[in-house]
Design a protein around this motif. Sequence first.
Motif, PDB file in Angstrom:
ATOM      1  N   LEU A 108      38.984 -32.941  48.164  1.00 34.49           N
ATOM      2  CA  LEU A 108      37.829 -33.151  48.792  1.00 34.49           C
ATOM      3  C   LEU A 108      37.411 -34.490  47.730  1.00 34.49           C
ATOM      4  CD1 LEU A 108      36.537 -30.166  50.385  1.00 34.49           C
ATOM      5  CD2 LEU A 108      37.593 -31.901  51.753  1.00 34.49           C
ATOM      6  N   THR A 109      36.458 -35.553  48.355  1.00 30.82           N
ATOM      7  CA  THR A 109      35.818 -36.246  47.411  1.00 30.82           C
ATOM      8  C   THR A 109      34.879 -36.736  48.308  1.00 30.82           C
ATOM      9  OG1 THR A 109      35.906 -38.162  46.099  1.00 30.82           O
ATOM     10  CG2 THR A 109      37.136 -38.307  48.274  1.00 30.82           C
ATOM     11  N   ASN A 110      33.666 -37.158  47.351  1.00 30.41           N
ATOM     12  CA  ASN A 110      32.618 -37.867  47.834  1.00 30.41           C
ATOM     13  C   ASN A 110      32.558 -39.354  47.889  1.00 30.41           C
ATOM     14  OD1 ASN A 110      32.424 -38.138  45.001  1.00 30.41           O
ATOM     15  ND2 ASN A 110      30.332 -38.248  45.051  1.00 30.41           N
ATOM     16  N   ARG A 111      33.510 -40.056  47.339  1.00 27.83           N
ATOM     17  CA  ARG A 111      33.548 -41.266  47.294  1.00 27.83           C
ATOM     18  C   ARG A 111      34.880 -41.856  47.248  1.00 27.83           C
ATOM     19  NH1 ARG A 111      29.394 -44.307  44.592  1.00 27.83           N
ATOM     20  NH2 ARG A 111      30.996 -45.460  43.119  1.00 27.83           N
ATOM     21  N   PRO A 112      35.582 -41.995  48.474  1.00 27.24           N
ATOM     22  CA  PRO A 112      37.168 -42.349  48.370  1.00 27.24           C
ATOM     23  C   PRO A 112      37.492 -43.265  47.749  1.00 27.24           C
ATOM     24  CG  PRO A 112      36.142 -42.608  50.574  1.00 27.24           C
ATOM     25  CD  PRO A 112      34.880 -42.032  49.626  1.00 27.24           C
ATOM     26  N   ASN A 113      36.669 -44.499  47.417  1.00 29.80           N
ATOM     27  CA  ASN A 113      37.060 -45.562  46.817  1.00 29.80           C
ATOM     28  C   ASN A 113      36.354 -45.790  45.556  1.00 29.80           C
ATOM     29  OD1 ASN A 113      38.519 -46.494  48.791  1.00 29.80           O
ATOM     30  ND2 ASN A 113      37.095 -47.110  50.014  1.00 29.80           N
ATOM     31  N   ASP A 114      36.073 -44.737  44.808  1.00 26.95           N
ATOM     32  CA  ASP A 114      35.362 -44.585  43.543  1.00 26.95           C
ATOM     33  C   ASP A 114      36.279 -45.428  42.745  1.00 26.95           C
ATOM     34  OD1 ASP A 114      33.289 -43.733  41.448  1.00 26.95           O
ATOM     35  OD2 ASP A 114      35.105 -42.687  40.689  1.00 26.95           O
ATOM     36  N   PRO A 115      35.938 -46.443  41.867  1.00 28.08           N
ATOM     37  CA  PRO A 115      36.923 -47.176  41.045  1.00 28.08           C
ATOM     38  C   PRO A 115      37.473 -46.167  39.883  1.00 28.08           C
ATOM     39  CG  PRO A 115      34.814 -47.767  40.509  1.00 28.08           C
ATOM     40  CD  PRO A 115      34.526 -47.030  41.720  1.00 28.08           C
ATOM     41  N   LEU A 116      37.015 -45.484  39.509  1.00 33.77           N
ATOM     42  CA  LEU A 116      37.487 -44.576  38.163  1.00 33.77           C
ATOM     43  C   LEU A 116      38.397 -43.557  38.884  1.00 33.77           C
ATOM     44  CD1 LEU A 116      34.564 -43.867  36.104  1.00 33.77           C
ATOM     45  CD2 LEU A 116      36.346 -45.309  35.669  1.00 33.77           C
ATOM     46  N   PHE A 117      38.479 -43.030  39.998  1.00 33.36           N
ATOM     47  CA  PHE A 117      39.251 -42.166  40.880  1.00 33.36           C
ATOM     48  C   PHE A 117      40.351 -42.996  41.142  1.00 33.36           C
ATOM     49  CE2 PHE A 117      41.198 -41.350  44.957  1.00 33.36           C
ATOM     50  CZ  PHE A 117      41.713 -40.138  44.691  1.00 33.36           C
ATOM     51  N   ARG A 118      40.327 -44.618  41.693  1.00 27.37           N
ATOM     52  CA  ARG A 118      41.333 -45.233  41.990  1.00 27.37           C
ATOM     53  C   ARG A 118      42.207 -45.732  40.390  1.00 27.37           C
ATOM     54  NH1 ARG A 118      42.808 -44.103  46.745  1.00 27.37           N
ATOM     55  NH2 ARG A 118      41.081 -44.396  48.295  1.00 27.37           N
ATOM     56  N   GLN A 119      41.551 -45.731  39.550  1.00 27.91           N
ATOM     57  CA  GLN A 119      42.118 -45.801  38.219  1.00 27.91           C
ATOM     58  C   GLN A 119      43.094 -44.557  37.731  1.00 27.91           C
ATOM     59  OE1 GLN A 119      39.731 -47.318  35.109  1.00 27.91           O
ATOM     60  NE2 GLN A 119      41.343 -46.779  33.577  1.00 27.91           N
ATOM     61  N   ALA A 120      42.423 -43.317  37.993  1.00 27.83           N
ATOM     62  CA  ALA A 120      43.124 -42.222  37.678  1.00 27.83           C
ATOM     63  C   ALA A 120      44.386 -42.109  38.538  1.00 27.83           C
ATOM     64  CB  ALA A 120      42.359 -40.985  37.824  1.00 27.83           C
ATOM     65  N   GLN A 121      44.251 -42.540  39.772  1.00 34.23           N
ATOM     66  CA  GLN A 121      45.194 -42.329  40.674  1.00 34.23           C
ATOM     67  C   GLN A 121      46.419 -43.480  40.267  1.00 34.23           C
ATOM     68  OE1 GLN A 121      44.468 -44.054  44.905  1.00 34.23           O
ATOM     69  NE2 GLN A 121      45.338 -42.013  45.722  1.00 34.23           N
ATOM     70  N   GLU A 122      46.190 -44.778  39.811  1.00 33.67           N
ATOM     71  CA  GLU A 122      47.209 -45.608  39.579  1.00 33.67           C
ATOM     72  C   GLU A 122      47.798 -45.182  38.334  1.00 33.67           C
ATOM     73  OE1 GLU A 122      49.337 -48.949  39.281  1.00 33.67           O
ATOM     74  OE2 GLU A 122      47.945 -48.286  40.800  1.00 33.67           O
ATOM     75  N   GLU A 123      46.969 -44.524  37.239  1.00 27.70           N
ATOM     76  CA  GLU A 123      47.738 -43.965  35.793  1.00 27.70           C
ATOM     77  C   GLU A 123      48.410 -42.764  36.045  1.00 27.70           C
ATOM     78  OE1 GLU A 123      44.747 -43.575  33.114  1.00 27.70           O
ATOM     79  OE2 GLU A 123      44.063 -45.859  33.243  1.00 27.70           O
ATOM     80  N   ILE A 124      48.112 -41.751  36.989  1.00 29.77           N
ATOM     81  CA  ILE A 124      48.813 -40.523  36.757  1.00 29.77           C
ATOM     82  C   ILE A 124      49.381 -39.942  37.980  1.00 29.77           C
ATOM     83  CG2 ILE A 124      47.762 -39.896  34.793  1.00 29.77           C
ATOM     84  CD1 ILE A 124      45.993 -37.768  36.210  1.00 29.77           C
ATOM     85  N   GLY A 125      48.584 -40.525  39.294  1.00 23.82           N
ATOM     86  CA  GLY A 125      49.001 -40.060  40.589  1.00 23.82           C
ATOM     87  C   GLY A 125      48.228 -39.156  41.049  1.00 23.82           C
TER      88      GLY A 125
END
Length: 256
Positions: A108-125
């Motif tokens: 679950l997340t409170n901010r689906p487009n949080d830029p740091l989450f997206r960065q982590a998603q890009e780096e480690i999946g």
Amino acid sequence: MIKLVAFDVDGTLRERDYMPESTREAVAELKSRGIIVALCTGRSEFEVGALQKELDIEWAITCNGAHIGHKGTTVFGTPFEPELVRHWLDTADENGHGLLLYGAELMLTNRPNDPLFRQAQEEIGFLEPVVLRREDDVPPIYQCIAYVREHEEQPYIGSDPGKFYLHRWRPWAVDINPKGTHKAAGLLRLLDHLGVRREEAAAFGDGFNDVELLEFVGTGIAMGNAPDAVKARARHVTTSMHDDGIRNGVDRYVLS
């Protein structure tokens, strides 16, 4: 005689979607010899479900030891109090921070487009999380990833960091788990359940959240790609993941 082998996931068994064929072969050989194989990861069971099926692994210690599942079903768990999770969500909304919350069967997340989450998603999946709305009930949560820098974490952990198990894996991201939970604590719970002694267990890992695990088991094996500080805490060191580290470690330190 080793009866159980626990494997960290990221940087140990695989890197993103890449896994050496020698790793698959080593895990299959352990199983063919009747050795229990378990995942032991900071990820959620939801995220490693496909890996479990691919390698035919029944047990998974996830959320840095806070959740233990068997074939996708919760066996043991140490969740946060729902009121605490709700406080974190309110705090994150007030400060514009992103949170990733690990339940047993979903993220679950409170901010689906949080830029740091997206960065982590890009780096480690990361798999795509479900948005938790204010009116939604809070399910059992076993781990919170707060996308905050160290000077921003106090509203989440309070004045006593010892109240939680913390693992900062990026300058801007930290795992928060219930106090007393880490990979070794989760493995101990599983070993007790299965009637296996710690001396009869081996573990592979490459990260700082693997240190307790590598020190706890009878045969702790650090990957060659692990930081030197992690290698120093393990009994053995194998080659890197990309250099058949699991295959070499299994042959030299487990099956020998």
